[in-house]
Motif scaffolding. Structure first.
Motif, PDB file in Angstrom:
ATOM      1  N   THR A   1      38.013  37.757  40.999  1.00  0.00           N
ATOM      2  CA  THR A   1      36.818  36.912  40.939  1.00  0.00           C
ATOM      3  C   THR A   1      36.793  35.918  42.088  1.00  0.00           C
TER       4      THR A   1
ATOM      5  N   TYR B   1      35.671  37.998  45.028  1.00  0.00           N
ATOM      6  CA  TYR B   1      34.275  38.448  44.915  1.00  0.00           C
ATOM      7  C   TYR B   1      33.706  37.884  43.617  1.00  0.00           C
TER       8      TYR B   1
ATOM      9  N   GLU C   1      30.986  37.954  42.163  1.00  0.00           N
ATOM     10  CA  GLU C   1      30.111  38.822  41.364  1.00  0.00           C
ATOM     11  C   GLU C   1      30.888  39.880  40.582  1.00  0.00           C
ATOM     12  N   TYR C   2      32.210  39.934  40.792  1.00  0.00           N
ATOM     13  CA  TYR C   2      33.023  40.939  40.101  1.00  0.00           C
ATOM     14  C   TYR C   2      32.899  40.785  38.580  1.00  0.00           C
ATOM     15  N   LYS C   3      32.484  41.837  37.909  1.00  0.00           N
ATOM     16  CA  LYS C   3      32.287  41.897  36.452  1.00  0.00           C
ATOM     17  C   LYS C   3      31.281  40.856  35.936  1.00  0.00           C
TER      18      LYS C   3
ATOM     19  N   HIS D   1      28.110  41.041  35.683  1.00  0.00           N
ATOM     20  CA  HIS D   1      26.967  41.590  34.957  1.00  0.00           C
ATOM     21  C   HIS D   1      27.357  42.208  33.609  1.00  0.00           C
ATOM     22  N   ARG D   2      28.620  42.112  33.259  1.00  0.00           N
ATOM     23  CA  ARG D   2      29.036  42.688  31.979  1.00  0.00           C
ATOM     24  C   ARG D   2      28.401  41.918  30.815  1.00  0.00           C
TER      25      ARG D   2
ATOM     26  N   THR E   1      29.644  50.377  38.615  1.00  0.00           N
ATOM     27  CA  THR E   1      28.546  49.526  38.132  1.00  0.00           C
ATOM     28  C   THR E   1      28.994  48.646  36.976  1.00  0.00           C
TER      29      THR E   1
ATOM     30  N   ASP F   1      31.932  47.214  36.505  1.00  0.00           N
ATOM     31  CA  ASP F   1      32.684  46.066  37.022  1.00  0.00           C
ATOM     32  C   ASP F   1      31.985  45.392  38.193  1.00  0.00           C
ATOM     33  N   ASN F   2      30.818  45.915  38.586  1.00  0.00           N
ATOM     34  CA  ASN F   2      30.045  45.374  39.702  1.00  0.00           C
ATOM     35  C   ASN F   2      30.804  45.479  41.023  1.00  0.00           C
TER      36      ASN F   2
ATOM     37  N   PRO G   1      30.809  47.036  44.511  1.00  0.00           N
ATOM     38  CA  PRO G   1      29.633  47.513  45.251  1.00  0.00           C
ATOM     39  C   PRO G   1      29.688  48.967  45.715  1.00  0.00           C
TER      40      PRO G   1
ATOM     41  N   SER H   1      35.535  46.677  48.304  1.00  0.00           N
ATOM     42  CA  SER H   1      35.656  47.513  47.108  1.00  0.00           C
ATOM     43  C   SER H   1      37.064  48.068  46.980  1.00  0.00           C
TER      44      SER H   1
END
Length: 583
Positions: free
Chosen positions: A71, A74, A76-78, A80-81, A186, A188-189, A191, A239
């Motif tokens: 995190t 990045y 944004e990692y996870k 959107h879960r 997707t 875990d977001n 990219p 990634s």
């Protein structure tokens, strides 16, 4: 003699819990109403693993409760879960209690995901000559495979080693990181490369051998995907860093700590008892009184009544031993009937059941009635019996019990009340069914657990009481040799019938507590479902009125129309033939 290589099984805790939570089966609840489906499925999978594989060492890895280093790299990692289901955290706590009672270590390291903990342990254990089985279906774990490190599917028992992976995908374990970096994730977001899925990523790595080689030849990739590959080199590197496991988490491989040992039986029995896991208590030979002696029946499968199913169709968990302190009374003389009625009149609520000669209530003749208002106690009143055996006169029973059954002030409990209502209505002993005055255990079970596989008395007895009732086939046989209930010995019939009323009473005590914990559902049960039982019973008793004259007229009209259409078909075809033939 060759020394056996020790085996370590590492379970991906959160992944297995989520899999258990979303398993395709009905919801489960403890007697308190607490949800327990994920706990039960996780526990049975764990016990199955222990029984099937008999590992030397076992550990469960859990994700950190604090943000990890990914995190930081990045944000944004996870991100959107979706949030964890609201009824899952409590179940995770229960799973942790069970693991502690089973003395199975649960490892959680701040800042590290379970995958990193598993990778760290796998590398350390392999160096010490231990075979490692990673219990996870996460593709990220495939990068860890080696000569002594395997992926293991708890559900199917499938083991994947580097050779299996190569045969199935054409890739080596170290190449899988490159595939994951290209395709992204997707969930875990991660990219990855836009418009590049697993197939394209695998084809590229198989052709070029590695991500670095692919990037060195990026100009050779044509079309939109080639443009995306060249335009997202920075995201690809990001990634790759996100999907690469860090096998340096601050956790030690402790062979003595991880070794499988005997559980804390008293503590485990207490947790299972709170959760209502009576069948697991029996399966593991646990008792809630602290003695925890292994019963002689352990491992024997339950025998279901014909046509009835259990909670889990594999029937792998045995029922509890039938209590030895049952007291069932055969009421087969006028004197015993008088004594029984005097006791029944004192009761404000009681469970009852009918025994009959047919499963169709409208065709059945009453063979006897059973009653209970106390656990492990029951009475059976036969009105039909084999020649030479005592029985009660139907008229005497009707006179004595009719007013009690018709008394709306008495709370009456039954299993499948509609059937008993029809039988007793036809026998001249109507049952008063009023709002808040009756309780059908079958309907209550459906209200509480509509997704249950079966709401039969036997199935609920096994699942909720941990008790296997007498099979009806032991009394009346089956197949061409099956007899009717009134031909059964009255003492044997008493044991069976009184037990039915007894079990129904015990189910009422259990189910009513669950309904009390859910006032809105209880109101629906009492004000809608139970009054509807009498409505449906009266509809079945009265039947449907048909206008036979109208039906005959419609039949004639349809026959005439068919005849005219047939003639027209033959005229158009120029020949007669079988119109109904599919050829």
């Amino acid at each position: 003699m060759t020394k056996k290589t020790p085996r370590l099984f590492i379970i991906d805790g959160h992944a297995q819990i989520y899999s258990a939570y979303y398993a395709p089966m009905r919801p489960l609840n403890a007697p308190s109403g607490e949800p327990t489906k994920a706990v039960y499925v996780f526990t049975t999978a764990l016990l199955g693993l222990l029984e099937r594989e008999k590992p030397d060492m076992l550990v469960v890895a859990m994700d950190s409760k604090t943000p990890g280093f990914r995190t930081t790299i990045y944000p944004e990692y996870k991100a959107h879960r979706p949030p964890m289901p609201e009824d899952m955290p409590g179940q995770i706590v229960r799973i942790e209690q069970i693991l502690e009672a089973m003395r199975i270590p649960m490892l959680r390291v701040d800042g590290y995901e379970a995958d990193d903990v598993m990778g760290t342990l796998a590398v350390a254990a392999e160096k010490r000559g231990v075979e490692v089985y990673i219990c996870s279906k996460d593709k990220d774990m495939l990068q860890l495979l080696g000569p002594s490190v395997f992926a293991y599917d708890i559900k199917t028992g499938k083991k994947t080693d580097p050779d299996t992976l190569l045969a199935e995908t054409g890739l080596r374990p170290e190449q899988f990181v490159d595939v994951l970096a290209l395709q992204g994730d997707t969930a875990d977001n991660v990219p990855g490369v836009p418009d590049v899925g697993p197939k394209t990523a695998m084809d590229w790595i198989k052709k070029y051998g590695s991500l670095d080689a692919l990037l060195a030849h990026a100009d050779e990739i044509k079309g939109k995907r080639g443009d995306n590959l060249r335009a997202n080199k920075d995201k690809i590197e990001l990634s790759r860093e996100l999907v690469t496991l860090h096998c340096d988490a601050p956790v030690e491989f402790d062979q003595s700590l991880f070794r499988v040992c005997e559980p804390d039986k008293q503590r485990l029995a207490a947790v299972f008892s709170e959760l209502g896991f009576t069948r697991l208590l029996s399966q593991m030979g646990l008792k809630t009184d602290g003695s925890n002696a292994s019963p002689s029946h352990a491992g024997q499968p339950p025998v279901a009544r014909k046509g009835q199913s259990s909670l889990f169709e594999d029937g792998q968990e045995p029922p509890s031993v039938r209590p030895a302190n049952k007291t069932y009374h055969l009421v087969d003389t006028p004197e015993k009937l008088d004594a029984f009625v005097n006791e029944l009149k004192k009761q404000k609520q009681f469970a009852f059941d009918t025994e009959t000669t047919h499963i169709n209530a409208m065709r059945a003749e009453l063979a006897g009635l059973s009653f209970s208002w106390q656990a492990h106690t029951g009475w059976y009143l036969p009105v039909r019996a084999p020649l030479g055996q005592n029985r009660l006169e139907p008229a005497d029973v009707k006179k004595a019990l009719g007013p009690i059954l018709a008394d709306a002030k008495r709370y009456k409990i039954a299993q499948n009340l509609k059937y008993d209502w029809l039988v007793l209505e036809n026998a001249g002993m109507p049952v008063a069914v009023c709002e808040g005055g009756v309780f059908d255990t079958m309907v209550a079970s459906y209200c509480l657990s509509p997704d249950r596989g079966s709401h039969s008395m036997d199935a609920m007895s096994r699942d909720y009481l941990g008790y296997e009732p007498i099979a009806i086939t032991s009394l009346i046989g089956k197949g061409k040799n099956q007899r009717t209930f009134d031909q059964a010995d009255t003492q044997a019939a008493c044991d069976y019938a009184a037990e039915d009323a007894d079990v129904t009473w015990q189910l009422y005590m259990y189910l009513s507590r669950r309904l009390d914990a859910q006032p809105a559902l209880k109101k629906l049960f009492e004000t809608v479902e139970m009054p509807l039982v009498e409505v449906l019973a009266r509809m079945e008793a009265n039947g449907v009125s048909l206008d036979t004259a109208l039906l005959r007229r419609m039949s004639n009209e349809i026959s005439d129309t068919i005849g005219e259409l047939t003639d027209n078909i033959f005229q158009l075809a120029g020949v007669s033939f079988n119109i109904d033939s599919p050829r």
